[in-house]
Scaffold this motif. Structure first.
Motif, PDB file in Angstrom:
ATOM      1  N   ILE A  93     -11.877  -3.756 -11.542  1.00 24.94           N
ATOM      2  CA  ILE A  93     -12.195  -4.844 -12.469  1.00 24.94           C
ATOM      3  C   ILE A  93     -11.083  -5.870 -12.325  1.00 24.94           C
ATOM      4  CG2 ILE A  93     -12.570  -5.539 -14.868  1.00 24.94           C
ATOM      5  CD1 ILE A  93     -13.466  -2.680 -15.458  1.00 24.94           C
ATOM      6  N   ALA A  94     -11.460  -7.132 -12.178  1.00 35.16           N
ATOM      7  CA  ALA A  94     -10.479  -8.210 -12.028  1.00 35.16           C
ATOM      8  C   ALA A  94     -10.828  -9.334 -12.987  1.00 35.16           C
ATOM      9  CB  ALA A  94     -10.474  -8.730 -10.596  1.00 35.16           C
ATOM     10  N   GLY A  95      -9.806  -9.985 -13.488  1.00 36.37           N
ATOM     11  CA  GLY A  95     -10.022 -11.110 -14.386  1.00 36.37           C
ATOM     12  C   GLY A  95      -8.710 -11.707 -14.834  1.00 36.37           C
ATOM     13  N   ARG A  96      -8.812 -12.754 -15.635  1.00 29.37           N
ATOM     14  CA  ARG A  96      -7.623 -13.419 -16.161  1.00 29.37           C
ATOM     15  C   ARG A  96      -7.117 -12.649 -17.367  1.00 29.37           C
ATOM     16  NH1 ARG A  96      -7.132 -19.660 -18.057  1.00 29.37           N
ATOM     17  NH2 ARG A  96      -4.901 -19.597 -18.374  1.00 29.37           N
ATOM     18  N   VAL A  97      -5.879 -12.237 -17.297  1.00 27.15           N
ATOM     19  CA  VAL A  97      -5.308 -11.396 -18.346  1.00 27.15           C
ATOM     20  C   VAL A  97      -4.417 -12.219 -19.265  1.00 27.15           C
ATOM     21  CG1 VAL A  97      -5.371  -9.309 -16.948  1.00 27.15           C
ATOM     22  CG2 VAL A  97      -3.336 -10.719 -16.937  1.00 27.15           C
ATOM     23  N   ARG A  98      -4.198 -11.679 -20.448  1.00 29.48           N
ATOM     24  CA  ARG A  98      -3.283 -12.277 -21.418  1.00 29.48           C
ATOM     25  C   ARG A  98      -1.987 -11.480 -21.387  1.00 29.48           C
ATOM     26  NH1 ARG A  98      -5.930 -16.705 -21.748  1.00 29.48           N
ATOM     27  NH2 ARG A  98      -7.912 -16.609 -22.795  1.00 29.48           N
ATOM     28  N   SER A  99      -0.892 -12.186 -21.206  1.00 32.04           N
ATOM     29  CA  SER A  99       0.404 -11.519 -21.157  1.00 32.04           C
ATOM     30  C   SER A  99       1.487 -12.523 -21.547  1.00 32.04           C
ATOM     31  CB  SER A  99       0.671 -10.962 -19.756  1.00 32.04           C
ATOM     32  OG  SER A  99       0.836 -12.018 -18.849  1.00 32.04           O
ATOM     33  N   ALA A 151      -4.274 -13.979 -13.000  1.00 33.15           N
ATOM     34  CA  ALA A 151      -5.439 -13.141 -12.739  1.00 33.15           C
ATOM     35  C   ALA A 151      -4.943 -11.869 -12.061  1.00 33.15           C
ATOM     36  CB  ALA A 151      -6.439 -13.863 -11.856  1.00 33.15           C
ATOM     37  N   ARG A 152      -5.514 -10.758 -12.452  1.00 36.20           N
ATOM     38  CA  ARG A 152      -5.076  -9.471 -11.900  1.00 36.20           C
ATOM     39  C   ARG A 152      -6.269  -8.638 -11.499  1.00 36.20           C
ATOM     40  NH1 ARG A 152       0.297  -7.071 -13.116  1.00 36.20           N
ATOM     41  NH2 ARG A 152      -0.820  -5.387 -12.162  1.00 36.20           N
ATOM     42  N   LYS A 153      -6.023  -7.733 -10.566  1.00 34.23           N
ATOM     43  CA  LYS A 153      -7.025  -6.739 -10.164  1.00 34.23           C
ATOM     44  C   LYS A 153      -6.550  -5.388 -10.665  1.00 34.23           C
ATOM     45  CE  LYS A 153      -8.494  -8.951  -5.901  1.00 34.23           C
ATOM     46  NZ  LYS A 153      -8.575  -8.823  -4.445  1.00 34.23           N
ATOM     47  N   PHE A 154      -7.471  -4.641 -11.247  1.00 36.06           N
ATOM     48  CA  PHE A 154      -7.169  -3.297 -11.738  1.00 36.06           C
ATOM     49  C   PHE A 154      -8.037  -2.303 -10.977  1.00 36.06           C
ATOM     50  CE2 PHE A 154      -6.450  -6.276 -15.200  1.00 36.06           C
ATOM     51  CZ  PHE A 154      -5.133  -6.005 -15.504  1.00 36.06           C
ATOM     52  N   LYS A 155      -7.401  -1.530 -10.091  1.00 34.40           N
ATOM     53  CA  LYS A 155      -8.115  -0.512  -9.323  1.00 34.40           C
ATOM     54  C   LYS A 155      -8.017   0.802 -10.083  1.00 34.40           C
ATOM     55  CE  LYS A 155      -7.248  -2.727  -4.928  1.00 34.40           C
ATOM     56  NZ  LYS A 155      -6.667  -2.620  -3.597  1.00 34.40           N
ATOM     57  N   MET A 156      -9.161   1.340 -10.455  1.00 43.90           N
ATOM     58  CA  MET A 156      -9.192   2.567 -11.246  1.00 43.90           C
ATOM     59  C   MET A 156      -8.690   3.766 -10.439  1.00 43.90           C
ATOM     60  SD  MET A 156     -10.139   1.192 -13.893  1.00 43.90           S
ATOM     61  CE  MET A 156     -10.565  -0.501 -14.008  1.00 43.90           C
ATOM     62  N   THR A 157      -8.761   3.671  -9.104  1.00 42.15           N
ATOM     63  CA  THR A 157      -8.266   4.759  -8.256  1.00 42.15           C
ATOM     64  C   THR A 157      -6.741   4.744  -8.143  1.00 42.15           C
ATOM     65  OG1 THR A 157      -8.555   3.364  -6.316  1.00 42.15           O
ATOM     66  CG2 THR A 157     -10.381   4.831  -6.897  1.00 42.15           C
ATOM     67  N   LYS A 158      -6.088   3.681  -8.616  1.00 35.71           N
ATOM     68  CA  LYS A 158      -4.635   3.550  -8.526  1.00 35.71           C
ATOM     69  C   LYS A 158      -3.949   3.837  -9.866  1.00 35.71           C
ATOM     70  CE  LYS A 158      -4.557   1.862  -4.294  1.00 35.71           C
ATOM     71  NZ  LYS A 158      -3.842   2.367  -3.183  1.00 35.71           N
ATOM     72  N   GLY A 159      -4.634   4.532 -10.772  1.00 35.22           N
ATOM     73  CA  GLY A 159      -3.990   4.941 -12.016  1.00 35.22           C
ATOM     74  C   GLY A 159      -4.293   4.097 -13.240  1.00 35.22           C
ATOM     75  N   TRP A 160      -5.114   3.080 -13.109  1.00 35.45           N
ATOM     76  CA  TRP A 160      -5.460   2.250 -14.259  1.00 35.45           C
ATOM     77  C   TRP A 160      -6.594   2.884 -15.046  1.00 35.45           C
ATOM     78  CZ3 TRP A 160      -2.533  -1.578 -15.970  1.00 35.45           C
ATOM     79  CH2 TRP A 160      -1.643  -2.170 -15.093  1.00 35.45           C
ATOM     80  N   ALA A 161      -6.514   2.819 -16.346  1.00 34.47           N
ATOM     81  CA  ALA A 161      -7.578   3.280 -17.234  1.00 34.47           C
ATOM     82  C   ALA A 161      -8.089   2.072 -18.005  1.00 34.47           C
ATOM     83  CB  ALA A 161      -7.048   4.323 -18.214  1.00 34.47           C
ATOM     84  N   ALA A 162      -9.403   1.967 -18.143  1.00 32.02           N
ATOM     85  CA  ALA A 162     -10.011   0.842 -18.855  1.00 32.02           C
ATOM     86  C   ALA A 162     -10.845   1.369 -20.011  1.00 32.02           C
ATOM     87  CB  ALA A 162     -10.882   0.027 -17.909  1.00 32.02           C
ATOM     88  N   TYR A 163     -10.746   0.704 -21.124  1.00 34.24           N
ATOM     89  CA  TYR A 163     -11.580   1.026 -22.289  1.00 34.24           C
ATOM     90  C   TYR A 163     -11.687  -0.201 -23.174  1.00 34.24           C
ATOM     91  CZ  TYR A 163      -6.984   1.786 -24.416  1.00 34.24           C
ATOM     92  OH  TYR A 163      -5.691   1.638 -24.843  1.00 34.24           O
ATOM     93  N   GLY A 164     -12.691  -0.216 -24.007  1.00 35.26           N
ATOM     94  CA  GLY A 164     -12.908  -1.331 -24.919  1.00 35.26           C
ATOM     95  C   GLY A 164     -12.119  -1.137 -26.198  1.00 35.26           C
TER      96      GLY A 164
END
Length: 176
Positions: A93-99, A151-164
């Motif tokens: 999942i990739a998109g513009r992040v807030r940081s 903008a960042r890319k989050f690869k779920m196979t590289k240790g990132w977890a995504a949830y709402g």
């Protein structure tokens, strides 16, 4: 004695004006639906807000990248352009992040945009200092542009977890 009475009157007027202008503080709680990305080993967390443009890939079609607007976020799924996608099916999942980096970029962007015309007007381009300050302003402006586009890319196979989830805060303001 006359000076003391004037000071007393001035103090009374200052106090009465500050008391008259005191305003009631209004609480305004706000909540945003966000897609949360966490990397537990690195201790990093990022958010993509509802309404943002995202790209994603699914495990069953790794070559195809889908694009769309993040319309709704649930605990275990997201709705992109009317299509519900379970988060466990996404490989990327990739998109513009807030940081905080984005906020720093906006500040640098404003500083650079303000320094360039002011230094050109005040110092001029004929002196030695003028071009140096203008070049410095261009550098600050460029760094601000780069830092604000996050903008960042989050690869779920590289240790990132995504949830709402929901991001909640209270923006308080004074009643007008």
């Amino acid at each position: 004695m006359a000076n003391f009475s004037w000071l007393l009157l001035l103090g009374f007027l200052t106090f009465s004006l500050s008391y008259a202008s005191a305003q009631e503080l209004i609480s305004d709680p706000v909540s945003y639906d966000v897609l949360v990305f966490e990397h537990f080993e690195k201790g990093k967390t990022y958010f993509i807000r509802k309404g943002g443009r995202i790209k994603y890939r699914l495990y069953n079609s790794p070559k195809t990248t889908y694009k769309g607007e993040l319309q709704k976020v649930n605990r275990e799924s997201m709705i992109v352009d009317g299509r519900e996608i379970p988060l466990k099916d996404c490989s990327l999942i990739a998109g513009r992040v807030r940081s905080p980096k984005e906020f720093q970029g906006a500040i640098l962007l404003g500083m650079g945009a303000g320094v360039i015309p002011l230094s050109a007007a005040l110092l001029g381009v004929n002196s030695i200092a003028g071009p140096i300050v203008i070049v410095g302003g261009v550098v600050v402006l460029t760094v601000g542009i780069i830092r604000s586009m996050s903008a960042r890319k989050f690869k779920m196979t590289k240790g990132w977890a995504a949830y709402g989830g929901q991001l909640q805060f209270d923006r308080s303001y004074q009643k007008q």
